[in-house]
Design an enzyme around this catalytic site. Structure first.
Site: not given
Ligand code: ADP
Length: 158
Positions: A18, A42, A91, A129
């Site tokens: 992130h 959730k 990703r 995450s």
């Molecule tokens: P996660 O999918 O890990 O639970 P979030 O719901 O917080 O994370 O996702 C928020 C945004 O951050 C999404 O667009 C997700 O694709 C992106 N994201 C999450 N992890 C990564 C990563 N390792 N590299 C790039 N983008 C990421």
């Protein structure tokens, strides 16, 4: 009006993936709003206040990065804040399919909004995450995967 992007997510917790997306998007926008979505269906692993505090700490030296929380549809928030750009990270091909449908639905609901995608850097493409939470749950060291400015092990939900 400032060119602003909204980066929505659950950030449970924020990872280096992130952090990298936000830092790479900075040159494109005058302001980035990181929006932590609250989903009542959730249960999150880390409390909302901790997640917010960590993100604020990670970007403390960037006055043009703001952290907020929200409930409801991301497009409604965009409309309310008059933000036209949603920032997302990609990703894998699974991310692409998921993001494609959300992005296209958002466009149907709020035609002014554009979703801007960043391909993850190769070192962050396996990172999410969920894995970080799992490492912490099992007493492992997640620090290589979370931003250097924070220690997420101190936020374990009790
Ligand atoms: P996660 O999918 O890990 O639970 P979030 O719901 O917080 O994370 O996702 C928020 C945004 O951050 C999404 O667009 C997700 O694709 C992106 N994201 C999450 N992890 C990564 C990563 N390792 N590299 C790039 N983008 C990421």
């Amino acid at each position: 009006m400032k060119k602003t992007a909204l980066f929505p997510g659950s950030f449970d917790p924020i990872t280096k993936g992130h952090e990298s997306i936000v830092l790479r998007a900075l040159p494109l926008f005058e302001k980035i709003i990181i929006a932590i979505g609250i989903n009542e269906q959730k249960q999150s692993f880390f409390p909302l206040e901790k997640r917010r505090e960590w993100i604020q700490k990670v970007f403390a030296s960037y006055p043009h990065i703001e952290v907020i929380t929200y409930e409801g549809l991301t497009v409604d928030l965009c409309q309310k804040l008059a933000v036209k750009y949603i920032l997302r990270g990609l990703r894998t091909s699974a991310d692409f399919e998921f993001e494609r449908s959300i992005g296209q639905m958002n466009k149907l609901m709020f035609p002014d909004v554009e979703t801007v995608f960043f391909l993850t850097t190769p070192e962050h493409s396996a990172l999410n995450s969920y894995i970080v939470r799992d490492i912490i749950k099992h007493g492992g060291d997640a620090s290589p995967f979370t931003p250097d400015a924070i220690d997420v092990s101190e936020g374990m939900a009790k």
